[in-house]
Design a protein around this motif. Structure first.
Motif, PDB file in Angstrom:
ATOM      1  N   ARG A 264      -8.455  49.213  44.286  1.00 29.09           N
ATOM      2  CA  ARG A 264      -9.104  47.901  44.264  1.00 29.09           C
ATOM      3  C   ARG A 264     -10.231  47.841  43.240  1.00 29.09           C
ATOM      4  O   ARG A 264     -11.011  48.763  43.095  1.00 29.09           O
ATOM      5  CB  ARG A 264      -9.704  47.596  45.639  1.00 29.09           C
ATOM      6  CG  ARG A 264      -8.681  47.264  46.677  1.00 29.09           C
ATOM      7  CD  ARG A 264      -9.303  47.077  48.038  1.00 29.09           C
ATOM      8  NE  ARG A 264      -8.233  46.771  48.975  1.00 29.09           N
ATOM      9  CZ  ARG A 264      -7.995  45.568  49.478  1.00 29.09           C
ATOM     10  NH1 ARG A 264      -8.810  44.566  49.187  1.00 29.09           N
ATOM     11  NH2 ARG A 264      -6.971  45.366  50.287  1.00 29.09           N
ATOM     12  N   TRP A 265     -10.292  46.712  42.562  1.00 27.73           N
ATOM     13  CA  TRP A 265     -11.346  46.399  41.596  1.00 27.73           C
ATOM     14  C   TRP A 265     -11.312  47.320  40.375  1.00 27.73           C
ATOM     15  O   TRP A 265     -12.234  47.344  39.581  1.00 27.73           O
ATOM     16  CB  TRP A 265     -12.723  46.431  42.262  1.00 27.73           C
ATOM     17  CG  TRP A 265     -13.019  45.246  43.141  1.00 27.73           C
ATOM     18  CD1 TRP A 265     -12.220  44.740  44.128  1.00 27.73           C
ATOM     19  CD2 TRP A 265     -14.188  44.428  43.122  1.00 27.73           C
ATOM     20  NE1 TRP A 265     -12.825  43.668  44.723  1.00 27.73           N
ATOM     21  CE2 TRP A 265     -14.044  43.454  44.123  1.00 27.73           C
ATOM     22  CE3 TRP A 265     -15.355  44.426  42.366  1.00 27.73           C
ATOM     23  CZ2 TRP A 265     -14.995  42.484  44.387  1.00 27.73           C
ATOM     24  CZ3 TRP A 265     -16.310  43.465  42.627  1.00 27.73           C
ATOM     25  CH2 TRP A 265     -16.131  42.498  43.629  1.00 27.73           C
ATOM     26  N   HIS A 266     -10.251  48.092  40.226  1.00 29.25           N
ATOM     27  CA  HIS A 266     -10.075  48.961  39.057  1.00 29.25           C
ATOM     28  C   HIS A 266      -8.786  48.584  38.343  1.00 29.25           C
ATOM     29  O   HIS A 266      -7.754  48.369  38.989  1.00 29.25           O
ATOM     30  CB  HIS A 266      -9.999  50.430  39.467  1.00 29.25           C
ATOM     31  CG  HIS A 266     -11.285  51.015  39.951  1.00 29.25           C
ATOM     32  ND1 HIS A 266     -11.769  50.794  41.217  1.00 29.25           N
ATOM     33  CD2 HIS A 266     -12.195  51.820  39.323  1.00 29.25           C
ATOM     34  CE1 HIS A 266     -12.915  51.431  41.357  1.00 29.25           C
ATOM     35  NE2 HIS A 266     -13.195  52.062  40.233  1.00 29.25           N
ATOM     36  N   GLY A 267      -8.845  48.523  37.017  1.00 31.74           N
ATOM     37  CA  GLY A 267      -7.640  48.277  36.238  1.00 31.74           C
ATOM     38  C   GLY A 267      -6.868  47.083  36.744  1.00 31.74           C
ATOM     39  O   GLY A 267      -7.385  45.975  36.846  1.00 31.74           O
ATOM     40  N   ARG A 268      -5.614  47.317  37.108  1.00 28.92           N
ATOM     41  CA  ARG A 268      -4.749  46.257  37.633  1.00 28.92           C
ATOM     42  C   ARG A 268      -4.575  46.381  39.138  1.00 28.92           C
ATOM     43  O   ARG A 268      -3.532  46.043  39.695  1.00 28.92           O
ATOM     44  CB  ARG A 268      -3.404  46.288  36.894  1.00 28.92           C
ATOM     45  CG  ARG A 268      -3.558  45.823  35.444  1.00 28.92           C
ATOM     46  CD  ARG A 268      -2.398  46.229  34.574  1.00 28.92           C
ATOM     47  NE  ARG A 268      -2.589  45.729  33.206  1.00 28.92           N
ATOM     48  CZ  ARG A 268      -3.360  46.322  32.292  1.00 28.92           C
ATOM     49  NH1 ARG A 268      -4.020  47.433  32.585  1.00 28.92           N
ATOM     50  NH2 ARG A 268      -3.489  45.800  31.078  1.00 28.92           N
ATOM     51  N   GLY A 269      -5.608  46.887  39.778  1.00 29.78           N
ATOM     52  CA  GLY A 269      -5.584  47.037  41.223  1.00 29.78           C
ATOM     53  C   GLY A 269      -5.808  45.727  41.954  1.00 29.78           C
ATOM     54  O   GLY A 269      -6.028  44.673  41.345  1.00 29.78           O
TER      55      GLY A 269
END
Length: 311
Positions: free
Chosen positions: A88-93
């Protein structure tokens, strides 16, 4: 608010000059997977040998699944089915109105459900180790083993740590809704899928692009939330085979705290890497062999336990 990991971006530009960083031209491709009731994330599923046990790789703060684990993917895939995804909240998470470690831990099980896996070992690096710990605590029937790399079991121990995290947390709370809006705008500008192949000599550009896929506004919220994590009350209740990979030159996660964690988890094995907090990439030539050793040790204990129980 500026990106709290600006220095890491500078390090990315020096990748090609670091002897320990593998010079590669591709990583395995993945796909966007919808997790019912949770959201969508980017998942890489490498099949490995037929019948191989499954290993889920959980990445560090400010990284993506690719960026933390690319040096180890080929070697791990020789023995395991390897699953990597952006948290979550990282890259394409997954995008959500707030970040919580509990949600990240439950996402691990949701990914397993989506790819049709009942049980898996989890290997986590830093933030990923925290998520792996909590996933094992919340879902012990789904996490068969743990490999915890450069991982803290708590943060707010010393006075300066409490002051830092409490101040950072208050600021993050104040900026919360605005940070989410800015992170959403950043995410909306990303190409739908990340690159997984690139031309010769373009590795540094790929690494920097992958790093920049996570918004600095998102990282501020992540750091604030993770700073509240403390597993000391339940570490001793974990029963799955566990290995702790200690980064012995780590300035972000004190070595003594990594070792304390290992002594608090029943029968955890300890594996030492002579490197700092970015060893997974910047000292990959030293980190990957130790990681393979630790994962193999956990896998052997998982197999032995199943044989004794008649599974």
């Amino acid at each position: 608010m500026t990106n709290p990991n600006r220095g890491a971006a500078m390090a990315m530009r020096r990748f090609g000059r670091r002897a320990g960083v593998p010079d590669i031209a591709e990583v395995p491709g993945g796909r966007l997977v919808e997790l019912p009731g949770r959201g969508r994330t980017y998942v890489v599923d490498i099949p490995g040998p037929e019948g191989a046990p499954t290993l889920v790789l959980l990445h560090a703060t400010a990284c993506t699944g690719y960026l933390t684990w690319f040096p180890a993917l080929d070697a791990l895939a020789e023995r395991f089915r390897v699953i990597v995804f952006d948290q979550r909240w990282h890259g394409r998470g997954i995008r959500s109105e707030r970040f919580s470690v509990e949600d990240c831990a439950d996402d691990v099980v949701a990914v397993l459900d989506a790819v049709g896996v009942e049980q898996a070992m989890c290997a986590g690096y830093s933030l990923g180790g925290v998520v792996g710990l909590l996933a094992a605590h919340r879902h012990p029937d789904r996490v068969s083993g743990l490999v915890l790399c450069a991982t803290p079991y708590r943060f707010q121990e010393k006075l300066r740590e409490r002051a830092f995290h409490q101040t950072f947390g208050a600021l993050a709370d104040a900026f919360g809704p605005y940070a989410f809006q800015r992170a959403e705008l950043h995410h909306g500008r990303l190409p739908e899928l990340p690159e997984h192949t690139w031309a010769p000599g373009r590795f540094e550009r790929w690494a920097l692009t992958e790093f920049r896929s996570t918004s600095g506004w998102a990282l501020a919220q992540v750091i604030a939330e993770v700073g509240r994590f403390d597993s000391s009350l339940w570490l001793s209740t974990l029963t799955m085979p566990t290995a702790v990979v200690v980064t012995t030159r780590d300035r972000a996660i004190p070595v003594y705290r990594q070792l304390e964690m290992a002594t608090m988890i029943p029968d955890a094995s300890i594996h030492l890497v002579k490197g700092g907090h970015a060893s997974c990439v910047l000292s990959a030539d030293r980190f990957v062999p130790v990681l393979l050793e630790a994962v193999a040790a956990v896998a052997a204990r998982v197999t032995s336990g199943r044989a004794r129980s008649g599974e």
